[in-house]
Structures are given as C-alpha cells and as structure tokens.
Design a protein around this motif. Structure first.
Motif, PDB file in Angstrom:
ATOM      1  N   MET A 108      11.453  43.273  23.692  1.00  0.00           N
ATOM      2  CA  MET A 108      11.739  43.364  25.127  1.00  0.00           C
ATOM      3  C   MET A 108      11.100  44.630  25.694  1.00  0.00           C
ATOM      4  SD  MET A 108      15.460  43.451  27.052  1.00  0.00           S
ATOM      5  CE  MET A 108      15.869  41.798  26.552  1.00  0.00           C
ATOM      6  N   SER A 109      10.359  44.483  26.772  1.00  0.00           N
ATOM      7  CA  SER A 109       9.701  45.639  27.361  1.00  0.00           C
ATOM      8  C   SER A 109      10.698  46.472  28.152  1.00  0.00           C
ATOM      9  CB  SER A 109       8.575  45.175  28.288  1.00  0.00           C
ATOM     10  OG  SER A 109       9.105  44.532  29.420  1.00  0.00           O
ATOM     11  N   ALA A 110      10.285  47.717  28.420  1.00  0.00           N
ATOM     12  CA  ALA A 110      11.171  48.603  29.183  1.00  0.00           C
ATOM     13  C   ALA A 110      11.460  48.033  30.554  1.00  0.00           C
ATOM     14  CB  ALA A 110      10.526  49.989  29.301  1.00  0.00           C
ATOM     15  N   ALA A 111      10.474  47.312  31.114  1.00  0.00           N
ATOM     16  CA  ALA A 111      10.639  46.783  32.478  1.00  0.00           C
ATOM     17  C   ALA A 111      11.715  45.719  32.545  1.00  0.00           C
ATOM     18  CB  ALA A 111       9.309  46.216  32.987  1.00  0.00           C
ATOM     19  N   THR A 112      11.985  45.051  31.409  1.00  0.00           N
ATOM     20  CA  THR A 112      12.955  43.968  31.426  1.00  0.00           C
ATOM     21  C   THR A 112      14.214  44.270  30.634  1.00  0.00           C
ATOM     22  OG1 THR A 112      11.886  42.916  29.538  1.00  0.00           O
ATOM     23  CG2 THR A 112      11.153  42.221  31.724  1.00  0.00           C
ATOM     24  N   SER A 113      14.333  45.485  30.143  1.00  0.00           N
ATOM     25  CA  SER A 113      15.519  45.820  29.366  1.00  0.00           C
ATOM     26  C   SER A 113      16.746  45.839  30.260  1.00  0.00           C
ATOM     27  CB  SER A 113      15.345  47.188  28.704  1.00  0.00           C
ATOM     28  OG  SER A 113      15.326  48.207  29.691  1.00  0.00           O
ATOM     29  N   PRO A 114      17.941  45.501  29.699  1.00  0.00           N
ATOM     30  CA  PRO A 114      19.163  45.492  30.510  1.00  0.00           C
ATOM     31  C   PRO A 114      19.423  46.812  31.225  1.00  0.00           C
ATOM     32  CG  PRO A 114      19.539  44.417  28.405  1.00  0.00           C
ATOM     33  CD  PRO A 114      18.170  45.039  28.331  1.00  0.00           C
ATOM     34  N   SER A 115      19.064  47.930  30.591  1.00  0.00           N
ATOM     35  CA  SER A 115      19.344  49.224  31.215  1.00  0.00           C
ATOM     36  C   SER A 115      18.468  49.478  32.436  1.00  0.00           C
ATOM     37  CB  SER A 115      19.149  50.350  30.193  1.00  0.00           C
ATOM     38  OG  SER A 115      17.802  50.383  29.743  1.00  0.00           O
ATOM     39  N   GLU A 116      17.317  48.806  32.496  1.00  0.00           N
ATOM     40  CA  GLU A 116      16.391  49.023  33.610  1.00  0.00           C
ATOM     41  C   GLU A 116      16.561  47.993  34.723  1.00  0.00           C
ATOM     42  OE1 GLU A 116      14.921  52.461  32.311  1.00  0.00           O
ATOM     43  OE2 GLU A 116      14.126  51.446  34.092  1.00  0.00           O
ATOM     44  N   ARG A 117      17.151  46.843  34.391  1.00  0.00           N
ATOM     45  CA  ARG A 117      17.293  45.781  35.393  1.00  0.00           C
ATOM     46  C   ARG A 117      18.357  46.170  36.415  1.00  0.00           C
ATOM     47  NH1 ARG A 117      18.982  41.589  32.320  1.00  0.00           N
ATOM     48  NH2 ARG A 117      16.856  41.136  31.620  1.00  0.00           N
ATOM     49  N   ARG A 118      17.967  46.297  37.672  1.00  0.00           N
ATOM     50  CA  ARG A 118      18.890  46.759  38.706  1.00  0.00           C
ATOM     51  C   ARG A 118      19.821  45.648  39.192  1.00  0.00           C
ATOM     52  NH1 ARG A 118      17.916  51.539  41.002  1.00  0.00           N
ATOM     53  NH2 ARG A 118      18.736  50.883  43.024  1.00  0.00           N
ATOM     54  N   VAL A 119      19.321  44.411  39.237  1.00  0.00           N
ATOM     55  CA  VAL A 119      20.136  43.270  39.645  1.00  0.00           C
ATOM     56  C   VAL A 119      20.154  42.287  38.483  1.00  0.00           C
ATOM     57  CG1 VAL A 119      20.349  41.340  41.274  1.00  0.00           C
ATOM     58  CG2 VAL A 119      19.547  43.573  42.078  1.00  0.00           C
ATOM     59  N   SER A 120      21.306  41.746  38.172  1.00  0.00           N
ATOM     60  CA  SER A 120      21.405  40.837  37.039  1.00  0.00           C
ATOM     61  C   SER A 120      20.519  39.613  37.252  1.00  0.00           C
ATOM     62  CB  SER A 120      22.853  40.375  36.846  1.00  0.00           C
ATOM     63  OG  SER A 120      23.231  39.471  37.859  1.00  0.00           O
ATOM     64  N   ALA A 121      20.056  39.054  36.143  1.00  0.00           N
ATOM     65  CA  ALA A 121      19.203  37.867  36.226  1.00  0.00           C
ATOM     66  C   ALA A 121      19.941  36.714  36.890  1.00  0.00           C
ATOM     67  CB  ALA A 121      18.745  37.466  34.824  1.00  0.00           C
ATOM     68  N   ARG A 122      21.240  36.595  36.626  1.00  0.00           N
ATOM     69  CA  ARG A 122      22.021  35.503  37.202  1.00  0.00           C
ATOM     70  C   ARG A 122      22.086  35.595  38.725  1.00  0.00           C
ATOM     71  NH1 ARG A 122      26.177  36.947  35.241  1.00  0.00           N
ATOM     72  NH2 ARG A 122      27.414  37.670  36.988  1.00  0.00           N
ATOM     73  N   ILE A 123      22.380  36.778  39.234  1.00  0.00           N
ATOM     74  CA  ILE A 123      22.489  36.948  40.685  1.00  0.00           C
ATOM     75  C   ILE A 123      21.117  37.041  41.335  1.00  0.00           C
ATOM     76  CG2 ILE A 123      23.408  38.400  42.525  1.00  0.00           C
ATOM     77  CD1 ILE A 123      25.501  36.841  40.885  1.00  0.00           C
ATOM     78  N   GLY A 124      20.171  37.626  40.623  1.00  0.00           N
ATOM     79  CA  GLY A 124      18.827  37.748  41.169  1.00  0.00           C
ATOM     80  C   GLY A 124      18.156  36.415  41.384  1.00  0.00           C
ATOM     81  N   ALA A 125      18.607  35.391  40.674  1.00  0.00           N
ATOM     82  CA  ALA A 125      18.007  34.062  40.809  1.00  0.00           C
ATOM     83  C   ALA A 125      18.543  33.293  42.006  1.00  0.00           C
ATOM     84  CB  ALA A 125      18.262  33.254  39.538  1.00  0.00           C
ATOM     85  N   ILE A 126      19.587  33.813  42.659  1.00  0.00           N
ATOM     86  CA  ILE A 126      20.192  33.103  43.788  1.00  0.00           C
ATOM     87  C   ILE A 126      19.374  33.322  45.048  1.00  0.00           C
ATOM     88  CG2 ILE A 126      22.247  32.907  45.248  1.00  0.00           C
ATOM     89  CD1 ILE A 126      23.854  33.982  42.912  1.00  0.00           C
ATOM     90  N   SER A 127      19.124  32.241  45.769  1.00  0.00           N
ATOM     91  CA  SER A 127      18.439  32.343  47.054  1.00  0.00           C
ATOM     92  C   SER A 127      19.457  32.592  48.162  1.00  0.00           C
ATOM     93  CB  SER A 127      17.676  31.045  47.352  1.00  0.00           C
ATOM     94  OG  SER A 127      16.728  30.771  46.360  1.00  0.00           O
TER      95      SER A 127
END
Length: 408
Positions: free
Chosen positions: A1-20
């Motif tokens: 997992m790259s630093a750009a996608t690590s949980p500590s770097e992700r500002r908005v969760s993938a679940r909520i970020g996917a919501i339109s």
C-alpha cells in the motif's frame, strides 16, 4: 500500500468518499442561490410541495413547544401515541393491519430507508433496484453494505418493470427487491395485478421487499395506490414499508418518516437509531400526530392542484420537438425523454448528455431541471410540478423557446 492510500493518510473514508451528493438537493440549492443573486431562475428540481403545512398541524406543533413534556428525551423509536396513530392510519389508508411495536419513527424518509437496509443487509447482499430510481436508494444500499442491481424500464412500458425483468436480474446473492409505486422520478403507478404478481414472485423466491409508499395519496385519473403487504399477505414477514408525512401533508422540512415491518427488524433498526440520533424532534412528532390523525381534506385540495399541473406540464412538454413525456399517474414529477435533442446545436453548444443539456438549460433559460443520470437513466430530465401554476407555465415556456432552437 502506498503512502497516498494508507489509512493514516486518507482524510475521508473510502465508504463515505464514494457517496455522491444528492443531485436533486444540489440542483435545488443552485437554483435558490441564483435566485438569491437576483437571477429569475425557475426551479423544477426539488420534490417539494409549494403549499404551506396545514394550519391545524402547525397549531399542534406550537402547543407542543409550550408543553414541558416535550422538552426532554422521549423513546428512540418514537412517541407511543404517534406509533399507535401510524398503525391506525396504515389500516385506514392501506388496509394493512399492524401493531405499534412494528413501527419506528425516523428523521424523514431517508433515514427510514437507510436504517431499513442496514437492518437486513449483510456485505455483498444484492438489492434489485428498478430504474429510473430516486437518487438516494442506491447510496443507502451501498452504505448498508449491499450491492444495488439495476433493472431499467423506459417510456415504452410507462417506466414499469416486469416480473420477467426482475427474474432475469435475480441471482443467488439477491436478498431484497425495491418496489416503489407511485414512483419518484417517473410518476409511474403499478396496477394492482402487476403489483400482486411482483409480490408473489418475491414470496416464491424467499426475497425481502422494501416498498416506499411516500406518495400513496398522490394518484390521478384511473390509477390506484395498492400496498404490497395488504394485497399479498404472505409477504408480510419479509416486507418493510417506508412512509412519512413529507409529501402528503406538505411537511418536507419537518423531517418525520417511519418504518413498518416485522418486529425483529424494527427492533434492530430502533437499536441503530438509538445510537445514531435518538428520538426524532418531539415537536415534529406531535405535528405528525396531528397530520396522520386528522382529515385528508387538505390533501385532496393539493392533489387537485397537482392533477391540473400534471396535465398542463405534460401537454406543454410534448409540444417541444424532440421531447416525449408519458403522462405520470402519481407523485408530482414529469420524466420526459430528451434523447432526440442530444448532440443537436442549441445556441452554439451541442450537449452530448442530459447532464450537459440541463446545464445549458440553466445557463440559457434560467430553468433548473434534474438530468436523468441522477436517476440511473441518461437521456431524460426530471421536472417537479409541485410549484405554482404561473412559474410552471413560465418555466416550460422558456424550455419551449430554447429547445425549439435545436438544429441538427
């Protein structure tokens, strides 16, 4: 997992970020912002009656504000007197007899829909969703861990899906079928025979049904509202009904909806709500109590106005070359196809999608409509006719002028 996608770097969760964002609310907000800036925008975006909430309902709320009883926490699942009244209303309007213990009062229909799906879906469970669909349904399913499976109907069938289409979409992972009649965004209403066939199909395959009855009182002409668990009693142990006061009583801002379903599912959804929001505003619940317990006279007056506007908007839309709008039988939406206008030149632009066409309409005609992409079917526009007669005529007249300029 790259630093750009690590949980500590992700500002908005993938679940909520996917919501339109809700497309209908976004269009309405933009229209209101432009109007506030002085532009004469006419908004067909929001599904919101233009009538005030009936006075007797407002009076009940005012009195509740003065009563210290309602200044405190109340049961998370709803005021007992409101739940009892909803049970009586359900029998009165649907012929479906339920107990107050089968009811959960929610913060509007959206919370009811999410909590219903959350209570019965496990990760990967599939939900068959007839399209065009209201924009919130698939997002609620995804939030609950489910997978929406779209089944598309178009204007040739009056936007109604068949049992054969539903069966073709069913897999071993199918758990729920969504049933909405009258429909947002199309205004489609299923006949009792067609609704009964869908209900029996669901029973045959052991499926759950979530049915949204929010527009139950807004049907026109020969169309008839039918409640699935009332006409298919065998379905009741796997059926969840979602409803509320928003559309029937012009109470969109009061935020009171409810779930009717099997006791174990309602208890699970109540447990969820006890942690998410606790009780719905007591003042709004008392207003809803007055609404569901009172006369339907005000509803009949609104329905008469909507029926008049329904006929008017369909006639005016069908006068535009390249537009075809079936006559809706319920709710307060027109859903015309505009496929024949796409890629044609209109004031120097060639909109290739209904999103681009809606943007052009807002820019050039100062009319706000919602593109079909929001409802899972590109090539259409949704127009709510829950606005004043003068605005309706002016808005569609602007569309006639602008779209009448379309050239190959």
């Amino acid at each position: 997992m790259s630093a750009a996608t690590s949980p500590s770097e992700r500002r908005v969760s993938a679940r909520i970020g996917a919501i339109s964002e809700s497309a209908t609310l976004a269009v309405d907000a933009k229209a209101k912002a432009l109007k506030a800036a002085g532009r004469p925008v006419i908004g067909f975006g929001a599904g919101e009656p233009d009538f005030p909430t009936p006075g007797y309902i407002v009076d009940a709320a005012v009195e509740a504000c003065r009563n210290p009883k309602y200044h405190r926490y109340t049961p998370a699942g709803g005021l007992p007197e409101l739940k009892s009244a909803i049970a009586e209303k359900t029998l009165r309007d649907s012929g479906y007899e339920v107990d107050a213990s089968q009811i959960l009062v929610t913060n509007g229909g959206k919370q009811a829909i999410y909590e219903a799906f959350a209570a019965i879906l496990d990760p990967g469970d599939e939900v068959i969703v007839p399209a065009p669909y209201w924009t919130t349904y698939p997002e609620s399913i995804r939030l609950a861990g489910g997978v929406p499976v779209e089944v598309v109907a178009d204007e040739t069938t009056g936007y109604r899906v068949s049992v054969e289409q539903l069966e073709a979409a069913r897999t071993e992972r199918t758990k729920v079928v969504l049933f909405v009649s009258p429909s947002n965004p199309t205004g489609a209403v299923y006949s009792e025979a067609d609704a009964e066939a869908i209900g029996h199909w669901a029973v045959e395959h052991g499926l759950w049904v979530l049915t949204d009855e929010i527009y139950e009182h807004l049907v026109y002409g020969d169309a008839k509202f039918t409640s699935l668990p009332a006409i298919v009693p065998e379905l009741r142990d796997k059926c969840i009904v979602v409803n509320g006061v928003a559309k029937t009583y012009a109470m969109t801002g009061w935020r009171v909806g409810w779930i009717v379903g099997p006791k174990d599912v309602v208890k699970a959804a109540t447990n969820l709500q006890s942690h998410a929001t606790s009780n719905v505003s007591n003042v709004a619940q008392v207003a809803a109590l007055a609404a569901v317990s009172g006369s339907l006279d005000a509803v009949a007056e609104m329905r008469t106005a909507f029926d008049r506007r329904r006929k008017l908007i369909v006639r005016m839309l069908n006068e535009i070359d390249g537009v075809f709008c079936p006559e809706p039988e319920g709710a307060f939406y027109a859903y015309p196809t505009v496929k024949d206008l796409l890629s044609k030149e209109i004031r120097g632009r060639r909109p290739a999608t209904s999103v681009e066409l809606a943007a052009l309409i807002l820019d050039e005609a100062e009319v706000a409509v919602v593109p079909g992409e929001a409802f899972g079917t590109p090539g259409y526009l949704r127009l709510s006719y829950a606005l004043g007669d003068d605005d309706l005529v002016e808005g569609v007249s602007r569309l006639q002028k602008l779209l009448g300029e379309a050239r190959a």
